[in-house]
Design a protein around this motif. Structure first.
Motif, PDB file in Angstrom:
ATOM      1  N   TYR A   1     -17.122  13.817  53.034  1.00  0.00           N
ATOM      2  CA  TYR A   1     -15.926  14.143  53.017  1.00  0.00           C
ATOM      3  C   TYR A   1     -15.359  13.582  51.501  1.00  0.00           C
ATOM      4  CZ  TYR A   1     -10.741  14.059  54.102  1.00  0.00           C
ATOM      5  OH  TYR A   1      -9.403  14.187  54.119  1.00  0.00           O
TER       6      TYR A   1
ATOM      7  N   ARG B   1     -11.619  11.318  61.718  1.00  0.00           N
ATOM      8  CA  ARG B   1     -11.027  12.795  61.991  1.00  0.00           C
ATOM      9  C   ARG B   1     -11.674  13.446  63.085  1.00  0.00           C
ATOM     10  NH1 ARG B   1     -13.394  15.582  57.526  1.00  0.00           N
ATOM     11  NH2 ARG B   1     -15.148  13.987  57.612  1.00  0.00           N
TER      12      ARG B   1
ATOM     13  N   ARG C   1     -18.236  10.675  56.588  1.00  0.00           N
ATOM     14  CA  ARG C   1     -17.346  10.249  55.388  1.00  0.00           C
ATOM     15  C   ARG C   1     -17.701  10.423  54.052  1.00  0.00           C
ATOM     16  NH1 ARG C   1     -13.104   7.023  57.390  1.00  0.00           N
ATOM     17  NH2 ARG C   1     -13.408   8.467  59.210  1.00  0.00           N
TER      18      ARG C   1
END
Length: 362
Positions: A132, A76, A129
Motif C-alpha cells: 500500500y 483497511r 501494508r
C-alpha cells in the motif's frame, strides 16, 4: 462484515468468560478449596478443558488484536478480507494435514497451529501494508517505525521456530513438527521479500526523479521469492512422501507456486526479447502521427510531445500544434510508435512490457 465479526467475538468472549468462571468455581467447591485438587479435577474433565481452551483462545485473539492496533493501527477493508480468505485456506490445509499426522494429533499440535495462524496473519497484514506504500497519502516516520519493528519481530519469530523445528527433527526424527518447519520456512521467504519491497518503496519515495527500473526490481523480488518457495515445497513434499504419504494439503500450493514461477520465467524471457533495441525497433512518432491522435498516452494519461527532428527546416510545426521538443537518444518521454500503430511514452511502454508483452490497448 467487520461489525458482525466484532459482535460474534464479543459474544464468544462473554460466553467463554462466564463458562470458565462456573467451571473454576465448581472445581473449587468440589475439591473443598484445595489448589492442587482443583487443578487435578480440571485436567481430568474433558468438558472443563474445552471451556478453558476456549477462554485461552479468546484471550489470544484479544492479545493479537491489541498488538495489531499497536503495530498497524486500523486495518483497511481489503486487509480484513484477505485475512478471512487466507485464514480459511490455512484451516482447510491443516484439516488435510491431520489426515497424515492423525496419530500425532494432540493438544500441542493445536497450540502450535493456533500460534502459527496468528503469525501468518501478521505476515499477511505486513505484506499488504508494504504494498500500500505506493498509494498511501502519508508515509510518515511512525509508519516506517511500525513496519521495521514488525518485520524485525517476524524475522526473529520465523528463525526461532524454524531452528526449534529443525532441532526437534534432528533429535527425535520426523514427526508432525515437519509441517511447522516447512510453514515457517515459507513465512521467512515471505517476510524477506516484504523487506526487499519495503526497501525499494522507501528508495522510490526518497527519490525526486521517476524511478523507471523500480517495477523490474519488484519483478526480480517476486521471481526469487517464487523460486525459494518452490524449493521449500519440493523438499517438504519429498520428506513427507518418504515418511508418511502424499501430502494432499500442499498439492494445490505446490502447483500454484510452480505455475507462477514458470510464468515469471517466461515473462522475463519475453520481456528481454521485447525490450531489446527498443530505440531502433520502435521509431519515434512524428508530429503528424501525434496530430492524428489525441496525444494522450493511455498508460500515464499525460500528453505526448514529438521529438525535434534533426533537420532544422523540418522543425516548423503546424499552427496550433505543441512545439517540438529536443529529445535525447534515450529520453523516457519520447513518443514511441508500435507496429500496430499505437503510440506511447518510451518509459510507459517499457514499464508495460515488464508486466505484459502485448500492446496496452489490446
Amino acid at each position: 462484515m467487520v461489525l458482525l465479526g466484532l459482535r460474534r467475538l464479543t459474544l464468544f468472549g462473554l460466553a467463554s468468560t462466564a463458562l470458565s468462571a462456573l467451571v473454576l468455581l465448581n472445581a473449587f467447591v468440589q475439591r473443598q478449596g484445595q489448589f492442587f485438587g482443583t487443578c487435578i479435577h480440571l485436567t481430568q474433565s474433558g468438558g472443563s478443558l474445552l471451556v478453558l481452551c476456549s477462554m485461552l483462545l479468546y484471550a489470544a485473539v484479544i492479545s493479537g488484536r491489541t498488538l495489531q492496533r499497536l503495530l498497524f493501527g486500523e486495518l483497511r477493508v481489503i486487509e480484513i478480507e484477505h485475512i478471512y480468505e487466507r485464514s480459511w485456506f490455512s484451516i482447510m490445509d491443516v484439516c488435510l494435514a491431520m489426515t497424515i499426522f492423525r496419530n500425532e494429533f494432540d493438544l500441542r499440535f493445536v497450540g502450535l497451529f493456533i500460534f502459527l495462524l496468528f503469525v501468518k496473519i501478521f505476515h499477511w497484514i505486513c505484506a499488504d501494508r508494504v504494498d500500500y506504500m505506493d498509494q498511501a497519502p502519508n508515509v510518515n516516520a511512525a509508519f516506517h517505525l511500525r513496519i521495521l519493528a514488525t518485520i524485525t519481530g517476524l524475522v526473529a519469530i520465523d528463525l526461532a521456530f524454524l531452528a526449534y523445528s529443525v532441532n526437534t527433527i534432528v533429535r527425535f526424527g520426523a514427526s508432525m513438527i515437519v509441517v511447522f518447519a516447512f510453514e515457517y520456512t515459507i513465512l521467512l521467504v515471505l517476510v524477506v521479500s516484504v523487506l526487499a519491497k519495503y526497501i525499494l518503496h522507501t528508495i522510490d519515495l526518497r527519490s525526486e526523479a521517476h524511478w523507471d527500473d523500480k517495477s523490474m526490481y519488484f519483478f526480480y523480488v517476486e521471481l526469487f521469492s517464487d523460486f525459494f518457495k518452490l524449493v521449500s515445497y519440493v523438499v517438504f513434499f519429498g520428506v513427507v512422501i518418504h515418511f508418511y504419504g502424499i501430502p494432499l494439503h500442499i498439492v494445490r500450493d505446490l502447483y500454484m507456486t510452480l505455475r507462477s514461477f514458470v510464468q515469471r520465467c517466461r515473462d522475463l524471457v519475453q520481456y528481454h526479447r521485447a525490450t531489446a533495441n527498443m530505440q531502433q525497433r520502435y521509431p519515434n512518432a512524428s508530429e503528424q502521427e501525434l496530430a492524428a491522435t489525441d496525444r494522450v498516452c493511455i498508460v500515464c494519461r499525460e500528453e505526448m510531445v514529438a521529438a525535434a527532428p534533426a533537420d532544422p527546416a523540418a522543425q516548423q510545426n503546424a499552427q496550433g500544434n505543441p512545439p517540438a521538443r529536443a529529445v535525447a537518444t534515450h529520453d523516457p518521454l519520447a513518443p514511441k510508435k508500435l507496429p500496430c500503430g499505437h503510440i506511447f511514452h518510451f518509459r510507459c511502454l517499457r514499464g508495460w512490457l515488464e508486466r505484459q508483452q502485448a500492446c496496452p490497448t489490446w
